[in-house]
Write a protein that holds these residues in place. Structure first.
Motif, PDB file in Angstrom:
ATOM      1  N   GLY A 146       0.811  -1.222   0.000  1.00  0.00           N
ATOM      2  CA  GLY A 146       0.000   0.000   0.000  1.00  0.00           C
ATOM      3  C   GLY A 146       0.840   1.267   0.000  1.00  0.00           C
ATOM      4  N   THR A 147       0.469   2.167   0.894  1.00  0.00           N
ATOM      5  CA  THR A 147       1.160   3.452   0.981  1.00  0.00           C
ATOM      6  C   THR A 147       2.653   3.264   1.282  1.00  0.00           C
ATOM      7  OG1 THR A 147      -0.847   4.580   1.641  1.00  0.00           O
ATOM      8  CG2 THR A 147       1.200   5.585   2.341  1.00  0.00           C
ATOM      9  N   VAL A 190       9.306  -1.754   4.736  1.00  0.00           N
ATOM     10  CA  VAL A 190       8.727  -0.520   5.286  1.00  0.00           C
ATOM     11  C   VAL A 190       7.301  -0.826   5.728  1.00  0.00           C
ATOM     12  CG1 VAL A 190       8.164   1.891   4.835  1.00  0.00           C
ATOM     13  CG2 VAL A 190      10.127   0.845   3.696  1.00  0.00           C
ATOM     14  N   SER A 191       6.982  -0.468   6.962  1.00  0.00           N
ATOM     15  CA  SER A 191       5.633  -0.772   7.469  1.00  0.00           C
ATOM     16  C   SER A 191       5.281   0.160   8.623  1.00  0.00           C
ATOM     17  CB  SER A 191       5.582  -2.222   7.959  1.00  0.00           C
ATOM     18  OG  SER A 191       4.337  -2.501   8.551  1.00  0.00           O
ATOM     19  N   VAL A 213      -7.332   4.899   9.616  1.00  0.00           N
ATOM     20  CA  VAL A 213      -6.870   3.798   8.757  1.00  0.00           C
ATOM     21  C   VAL A 213      -5.953   4.329   7.657  1.00  0.00           C
ATOM     22  CG1 VAL A 213      -7.687   2.175   7.000  1.00  0.00           C
ATOM     23  CG2 VAL A 213      -8.729   2.183   9.269  1.00  0.00           C
ATOM     24  N   SER A 223      -3.040   6.060   5.956  1.00  0.00           N
ATOM     25  CA  SER A 223      -1.700   6.479   6.390  1.00  0.00           C
ATOM     26  C   SER A 223      -1.444   7.890   5.879  1.00  0.00           C
ATOM     27  CB  SER A 223      -0.634   5.573   5.790  1.00  0.00           C
ATOM     28  OG  SER A 223      -0.920   4.246   6.085  1.00  0.00           O
ATOM     29  N   LEU A 226      -4.778   6.187  -4.497  1.00  0.00           N
ATOM     30  CA  LEU A 226      -5.102   5.217  -3.439  1.00  0.00           C
ATOM     31  C   LEU A 226      -5.897   5.886  -2.320  1.00  0.00           C
ATOM     32  CD1 LEU A 226      -4.731   2.403  -2.004  1.00  0.00           C
ATOM     33  CD2 LEU A 226      -2.681   3.362  -0.987  1.00  0.00           C
ATOM     34  N   GLU A 235      -9.687   4.803  -1.228  1.00  0.00           N
ATOM     35  CA  GLU A 235      -9.982   4.181   0.064  1.00  0.00           C
ATOM     36  C   GLU A 235     -10.902   5.040   0.936  1.00  0.00           C
ATOM     37  OE1 GLU A 235      -5.720   5.192   2.331  1.00  0.00           O
ATOM     38  OE2 GLU A 235      -6.859   3.443   2.924  1.00  0.00           O
TER      39      GLU A 235
HETATM   40  O1  M6R Z   1       1.136  -1.106   8.358  1.00  0.00           O
HETATM   41  P1  M6R Z   1       1.680  -1.072   6.969  1.00  0.00           P
HETATM   42  O2  M6R Z   1       2.390   0.181   6.640  1.00  0.00           O
HETATM   43  O3  M6R Z   1       2.527  -2.264   6.664  1.00  0.00           O
HETATM   44  O4  M6R Z   1       0.408  -1.141   6.043  1.00  0.00           O
HETATM   45  C1  M6R Z   1       0.509  -1.282   4.657  1.00  0.00           C
HETATM   46  C2  M6R Z   1      -0.773  -0.846   3.990  1.00  0.00           C
HETATM   47  O5  M6R Z   1      -1.839  -1.654   4.415  1.00  0.00           O
HETATM   48  C3  M6R Z   1      -1.094   0.612   4.286  1.00  0.00           C
HETATM   49  O6  M6R Z   1      -0.036   1.427   3.891  1.00  0.00           O
HETATM   50  C4  M6R Z   1      -2.378   1.065   3.571  1.00  0.00           C
HETATM   51  O7  M6R Z   1      -2.212   1.028   2.192  1.00  0.00           O
HETATM   52  C5  M6R Z   1      -2.707   2.472   4.054  1.00  0.00           C
HETATM   53  N1  M6R Z   1      -3.358   2.416   5.319  1.00  0.00           N
HETATM   54  C6  M6R Z   1      -3.493   3.265   3.094  1.00  0.00           C
HETATM   55  O8  M6R Z   1      -3.720   4.556   3.550  1.00  0.00           O
END
Ligand code: M6R
Length: 605
Positions: free
Chosen positions: A297-298, A342-343, A394, A396, A480, A484
């Motif tokens: 995702g982000t 990255v998370s 939710v 990011s 994105l 979302e």
């Molecule tokens: O916790 P993470 O950064 O690993 O999550 C990855 C994606 O689920 C997250 O970046 C998602 O795309 C965002 N919440 C979107 O805004």
């Protein structure tokens, strides 16, 4: 985020201040302190680390004052050591502060020329001495604060207590939230109502620009034009809700507005901002030949931007994967490869599985993680914390800009170690990174105009986001975010790809958001924009002054950005795409903080 509390009480306030700070612990902090007045004299206790250290100090030195302020500090300017912990004090006052004073270096120099000796690395101390200096001219505390506010630039909030003034607290909000709590012959201040939830549930939130004068029996509020105002008093749910939105409408909005401070906090870990130098690194970049990113995702988009940085600044080969693909592809991992994950949550199942795959292959792994003590943080060999603080929404937002701040700092460090950039270039890049919080504050001021622009997106069925270079991943991120949050269909494309398919979608109903800082990709982007405009597309350009001049005839709307150095552009241009998604969603009435079908932490495949 730093936490501020203040109490005008009937009994000794020290234990109550600690209790209030405890309730702000969720914001994250690395030192804490309180100050009270005893017989008109300012007294303070401060400690590095968690509140328990401060509590231990209180058992040895009890404080008796019935007025006080307290603070949990999340370091931005200066290391998290006792000397930099708040409250800061002069002969005349004690102060606790949240946020950033952008012109602090200039003010600090001016104060030093006047003979003041500033002892800390913080920007806060500058406010303390500025107000003190004004008090010496014979002004009242209120006049001195009002005058000093006019000289401060940045996004900040502070609370003050004055020597000899047993019934007075003054607070000002120019950015981060601040709440006032109303008791019976007692008054409270807190970064949010959670802080004083065990004392009162009667609360009002200061509006941006407000100044509050508290005594035990009164609260007088002034707006940014020094006009006396009233703010709505309501019952807070702070006792139930551990983390509050303050007077923001959603956590997402609050988190977007925290970005000047969160990015500043992140940068302070990787750069010594006062000396404009990189901090020592955990990686020997000369031994790395290839970077392999896997994320979702982000977070994945942050790694796409990092690819441009690591390639151009450090000459490193970079591979990017979405973790759900990486983990099953059986990718070969050569010696010299550093796998980096990255998370935000540190618990995303695919990212965690990818990390474990690499570890099983005997690789040394690195992770850029926000959530402390998460699985990815615990299992990676080298951890680069993002330090953006808890993110509730939710979507990011602040964790994305902090991920980028970490990645940019690492790319500069890699470039330096590998001899790809010289000292002059290194200094220029670091200088640019240090300015990010200021640019973000500037862009956040565009919120009202972006909100009104979003009204016209409500009629669209589809939207396109395009950009080139580091603006391309921002286009992906913009699409994105819009999907979302608003459930509108949106796609992000590399601007040069438009003519290879998506151009067929273009008609007069489709808004095309163009991410186009005036950089070395600009002319090429504009050529693609012309192709879209010729087919009736409604062009919304996000650019700076030079870009706007060059595109005056093709854009129907322009979001005017500050001119920024190339390296920081994706971080700064992330803000308008967040604001577009947020306000479009609010106008459509969706559940912004918890969009349908989504979870903050995706612990399943
Ligand atoms: O916790 P993470 O950064 O690993 O999550 C990855 C994606 O689920 C997250 O970046 C998602 O795309 C965002 N919440 C979107 O805004």
């Amino acid at each position: 985020m730093c936490g501020i509390v203040g109490i005008l009480g009937k009994n000794p306030v020290a234990p109550l201040l600690v209790d209030a700070l405890k309730r702000l612990e969720y914001r994250g902090y690395d030192s804490a302190g309180i100050a009270t007045l005893e017989n008109g004299q300012l007294i303070r206790l401060r400690a590095e680390g968690k509140l328990v250290s401060l509590k231990n100090k209180l058992t040895k030195r009890s404080l008796h004052g019935t007025i006080g302020i307290g603070h949990t500090r999340w370091a931005t300017h200066g290391a998290p050591i006792k000397r930099n912990a708040h409250p800061h004090m002069t002969e005349k006052l004690a102060i606790v502060h949240n946020g950033i004073i952008e012109n602090f270096l200039e003010l600090r120099t001016a104060l030093q020329h006047k003979g003041y000796i500033l002892e800390t690395d913080t920007d806060t101390e500058v406010i303390a001495y500025l107000i003190t200096d004004t008090l010496y001219t014979g002004k009242t505390p209120l006049e001195a604060v009002q005058y000093s506010l006019s000289r401060l630039k940045g996004a900040f909030t502070f609370a003050l207590m004055f020597a000899g003034e047993e019934d007075l607290l003054i607070a000002a909000r120019r950015g981060p939230p601040l709440a006032v709590g109303y008791g019976e012959g007692e008054m409270y201040l807190g970064s949010d109502a959670t802080a004083f939830a065990s004392f009162t549930n009667k609360v009002s939130y200061l509006e941006d620009g407000d100044l509050a004068v508290l005594t035990r029996n009164s609260v007088t509020l002034f707006d940014e034009n020094a006009k006396q105002v009233r703010r709505h008093k309501k019952k807070s749910a702070g006792g139930i809700l551990l983390i509050s939105k303050g007077n923001y409408r959603h956590f997402m909005q609050k988190e977007m507005f925290e970005q000047p401070e969160s990015v500043s906090h992140t940068l302070a870990r990787y750069l010594d901002c006062a000396r404009s130098v990189l901090r020592p690194q955990k990686v020997d970049w000369s031994a790395v030949t290839r970077l392999s990113f896997a994320s979702c995702g982000t977070a994945y988009y942050s790694t796409l931007i990092a690819k441009y940085w690591f390639e151009s600044l450090a000459g490193l080969t970079v591979e990017n994967d979405v973790a759900s693909e990486f983990r099953y592809r059986n990718p070969p991992l050569s010696a010299g490869t550093l796998p980096l994950f990255v998370s935000q949550s540190g618990e995303t199942a695919d990212t965690l599985a990818s990390l474990r795959y690499c570890k099983k292959k005997g690789m040394k792994t690195g992770a850029i993680v926000n959530a402390v003590e998460s699985s990815i943080m615990r299992e990676a060999d080298i951890v680069f914390p993002t330090l953006a603080g808890p993110e509730i929404s939710v979507a990011s937002t602040k964790t994305f800009t902090s991920q980028l701040a970490v990645l940019a700092s690492l790319a500069v460090a890699a470039g330096k170690t590998r001899g790809v950039i010289d000292k002059k270039r290194e200094d220029a890049l670091i200088g640019a990174l240090i300015e990010i919080p200021r640019y973000i504050s500037e862009v956040l001021k565009l919120e009202p105009s972006i909100e009104s622009l979003c009204r016209e997106f409500l009629r669209a069925n589809h939207m396109l986001y395009i950009g080139r270079g580091t603006s391309y991943p921002i286009a992906l991120e913009g699409a994105l975010k819009l999907k979302e949050l608003s459930y509108l269909h949106a796609e992000g494309y590399a601007a040069g790809e438009l003519k290879h398919g998506p151009i067929a979608l273009i008609d007069e109903k489709i808004p095309i958001i163009v991410i186009a800082p005036y950089d070395h990709w600009f002319e090429k982007t504009v050529s693609n924009v012309r192709e879209a405009a010729a087919r009736g597309g409604r062009i919304v350009l996000i650019t700076d002054k030079r870009g706007a001049v060059a595109t005056a005839l093709i854009a129907q709307a322009t979001i005017m950005m500050p001119e920024v150095p190339d390296i920081v552009a994706p971080i700064v241009y992330a803000i308008p795409v967040q604001l577009i998604a947020y306000h479009t969603a609010v106008l459509l009435g969706t559940d912004v903080d918890q969009p349908r079908n989504l979870a903050k932490s995706v612990t399943v495949e």
